[in-house]
Design a protein around this motif. Structure first.
Motif, PDB file in Angstrom:
ATOM      1  N   ARG A  71      41.727  21.553 101.697  1.00 22.72           N
ATOM      2  CA  ARG A  71      42.340  22.786 101.776  1.00 22.72           C
ATOM      3  C   ARG A  71      41.557  24.477 102.515  1.00 22.72           C
ATOM      4  N   ARG A  72      42.145  24.894 102.581  1.00 20.14           N
ATOM      5  CA  ARG A  72      41.738  26.182 103.166  1.00 20.14           C
ATOM      6  C   ARG A  72      42.201  27.048 102.082  1.00 20.14           C
ATOM      7  N   CYS A  73      41.309  28.223 101.542  1.00 22.56           N
ATOM      8  CA  CYS A  73      41.537  28.967 100.531  1.00 22.56           C
ATOM      9  C   CYS A  73      41.722  30.315 101.269  1.00 22.56           C
ATOM     10  N   VAL A  74      42.745  30.926 100.692  1.00 21.46           N
ATOM     11  CA  VAL A  74      43.299  31.978 100.975  1.00 21.46           C
ATOM     12  C   VAL A  74      43.494  33.431 100.672  1.00 21.46           C
ATOM     13  N   THR A  75      43.160  34.343 101.171  1.00 22.62           N
ATOM     14  CA  THR A  75      43.222  35.899 100.088  1.00 22.62           C
ATOM     15  C   THR A  75      44.055  36.294  99.546  1.00 22.62           C
ATOM     16  N   GLY A  76      44.528  37.212  99.066  1.00 19.55           N
ATOM     17  CA  GLY A  76      45.547  37.307  98.134  1.00 19.55           C
ATOM     18  C   GLY A  76      46.414  38.265  99.591  1.00 19.55           C
ATOM     19  N   SER A  77      46.329  38.851 100.336  1.00 20.41           N
ATOM     20  CA  SER A  77      47.259  39.879 101.152  1.00 20.41           C
ATOM     21  C   SER A  77      48.176  38.028 101.773  1.00 20.41           C
ATOM     22  N   GLU A  78      47.675  36.690 102.155  1.00 18.49           N
ATOM     23  CA  GLU A  78      47.753  35.998 102.759  1.00 18.49           C
ATOM     24  C   GLU A  78      48.891  35.060 101.719  1.00 18.49           C
ATOM     25  N   ILE A  79      48.799  35.278 101.058  1.00 15.30           N
ATOM     26  CA  ILE A  79      49.538  34.886  99.630  1.00 15.30           C
ATOM     27  C   ILE A  79      51.200  34.264  99.933  1.00 15.30           C
ATOM     28  N   SER A  80      51.050  35.879  99.982  1.00 12.28           N
ATOM     29  CA  SER A  80      52.648  36.350  99.631  1.00 12.28           C
ATOM     30  C   SER A  80      53.242  35.916 100.998  1.00 12.28           C
ATOM     31  N   LYS A  81      52.549  35.871 102.385  1.00 10.12           N
ATOM     32  CA  LYS A  81      53.488  35.918 103.814  1.00 10.12           C
ATOM     33  C   LYS A  81      53.613  33.841 103.993  1.00 10.12           C
ATOM     34  N   ILE A  82      52.728  33.318 103.017  1.00 13.33           N
ATOM     35  CA  ILE A  82      52.228  32.200 103.375  1.00 13.33           C
ATOM     36  C   ILE A  82      53.575  31.403 102.448  1.00 13.33           C
ATOM     37  N   VAL A  83      53.749  31.808 100.738  1.00 13.80           N
ATOM     38  CA  VAL A  83      54.409  31.364 100.378  1.00 13.80           C
ATOM     39  C   VAL A  83      56.218  31.632 100.640  1.00 13.80           C
ATOM     40  N   GLU A  84      56.214  33.079 101.298  1.00 14.35           N
ATOM     41  CA  GLU A  84      57.204  33.223 101.731  1.00 14.35           C
ATOM     42  C   GLU A  84      58.166  32.517 103.082  1.00 14.35           C
ATOM     43  N   HIS A  85      56.927  32.065 103.475  1.00 11.62           N
ATOM     44  CA  HIS A  85      57.195  31.316 105.020  1.00 11.62           C
ATOM     45  C   HIS A  85      57.722  29.673 104.355  1.00 11.62           C
ATOM     46  N   TYR A 110      45.044  26.854 100.066  1.00 10.63           N
ATOM     47  CA  TYR A 110      45.113  26.455  98.976  1.00 10.63           C
ATOM     48  C   TYR A 110      44.645  27.870  97.764  1.00 10.63           C
ATOM     49  N   TRP A 111      45.291  27.934  96.481  1.00 12.21           N
ATOM     50  CA  TRP A 111      44.214  29.162  95.532  1.00 12.21           C
ATOM     51  C   TRP A 111      44.844  28.534  93.783  1.00 12.21           C
ATOM     52  N   PRO A 112      43.647  29.551  93.126  1.00 10.43           N
ATOM     53  CA  PRO A 112      43.957  28.591  91.797  1.00 10.43           C
ATOM     54  C   PRO A 112      45.236  29.492  90.987  1.00 10.43           C
ATOM     55  N   SER A 113      45.674  30.172  91.752  1.00 10.04           N
ATOM     56  CA  SER A 113      47.471  30.623  90.579  1.00 10.04           C
ATOM     57  C   SER A 113      48.406  29.873  91.649  1.00 10.04           C
ATOM     58  N   LEU A 114      48.496  29.022  92.608  1.00  9.78           N
ATOM     59  CA  LEU A 114      49.537  28.413  93.544  1.00  9.78           C
ATOM     60  C   LEU A 114      50.482  28.077  92.732  1.00  9.78           C
ATOM     61  N   PHE A 115      50.623  27.395  91.783  1.00 17.38           N
ATOM     62  CA  PHE A 115      52.077  26.898  91.414  1.00 17.38           C
ATOM     63  C   PHE A 115      52.324  28.274  90.178  1.00 17.38           C
ATOM     64  N   LYS A 116      52.024  28.876  89.404  1.00 13.74           N
ATOM     65  CA  LYS A 116      52.587  29.941  89.336  1.00 13.74           C
ATOM     66  C   LYS A 116      53.305  30.848  90.064  1.00 13.74           C
TER      67      LYS A 116
END
Length: 223
Positions: A71-85, A110-116
């Protein structure tokens, strides 16, 4: 010509204020073989052990997860948009934290704090908090499903009375629960004596069943 120093300053300002991704050290090691400075022996050992599961491919970093899916690693700026979608997008259904995490992993991120991060987003979702948990009051009544084999359980009932035809006014019908096989016979009366006579013929052909389901009428009550 006079040197214009505005462009370098703007570049330095942009770099100093840009977000450093969580995988910067891993990317530097895979792309340029640069080892992070200031690491202890144990930290270096853990770093080299973790970096084995990462791949650098043309400006993107990929991670091999525990299920062996890359899976592709994403940065912090992308995390909120991915979780919201994946949680409240047009095709999503405001799932809980675990289900939202699975949707993100299925999307290939993927990112390390995905579940949290997914659980934190669900707890802060206004619509989810208004909905609340499903209680006993919201559950649909469920009927018990009888597990059986073919010709193990029969359903029996009378139909009629009908206008007399050759002296018969009733039809006794039995249906097998598994195969939906139907047996029927026209009878002059609907008493227990004709039911017993009919069942003897039925048992001789399909063997004795485990159960016979009826409406417990008087014509089905016989020792």
């Amino acid at each position: 010509m006079e040197i214009n120093d505005l462009f370098p300053e703007e570049q330095f300002f942009a770099i100093s204020n840009s977000e450093v991704p969580w995988f910067a050290d891993i990317t530097n090691f895979l792309a340029a073989n640069i080892i992070p400075k200031g690491l202890t022996h144990q930290q270096k050992k853990r770093f080299f052990n973790d970096v084995k599961n990462y791949f650098w491919d043309d400006l993107f970093l990929f991670h091999r997860c525990a299920d062996q899916v890359i899976r592709r690693c994403v940065t912090g700026s992308e995390i909120s948009k991915i979780v919201e979608h994946c949680h409240s997008g047009p095709t999503e259904g405001h799932y809980n934290g675990t289900k939202t995490t699975h949707k993100i992993l299925e999307s290939g991120f993927y990112w390390p704090s995905l579940f949290k991060d997914a659980i934190r987003y669900v707890t802060l979702c206004d619509k989810c908090q208004w909905t609340g948990n499903i209680s006993k009051h919201d559950e649909m009544p469920q009927n018990y499903m009888l597990s059986c084999e073919i010709f193990d359980v029969w359903d029996i009932d009378f139909m009629g009375p009908f206008p007399s035809s050759f002296g018969n006014k009733y039809i006794l019908v039995v249906v097998d629960y598994m195969s939906k096989w139907v047996e029927a016979q026209a009878l002059p009366t609907n008493d227990a004596r004709v039911v017993v006579r009919f069942l003897k013929k039925l048992f001789s052909r399909f063997e004795t069943p485990r159960a016979i389901i009826s409406d417990r009428g008087t014509h089905f009550c016989n020792s």
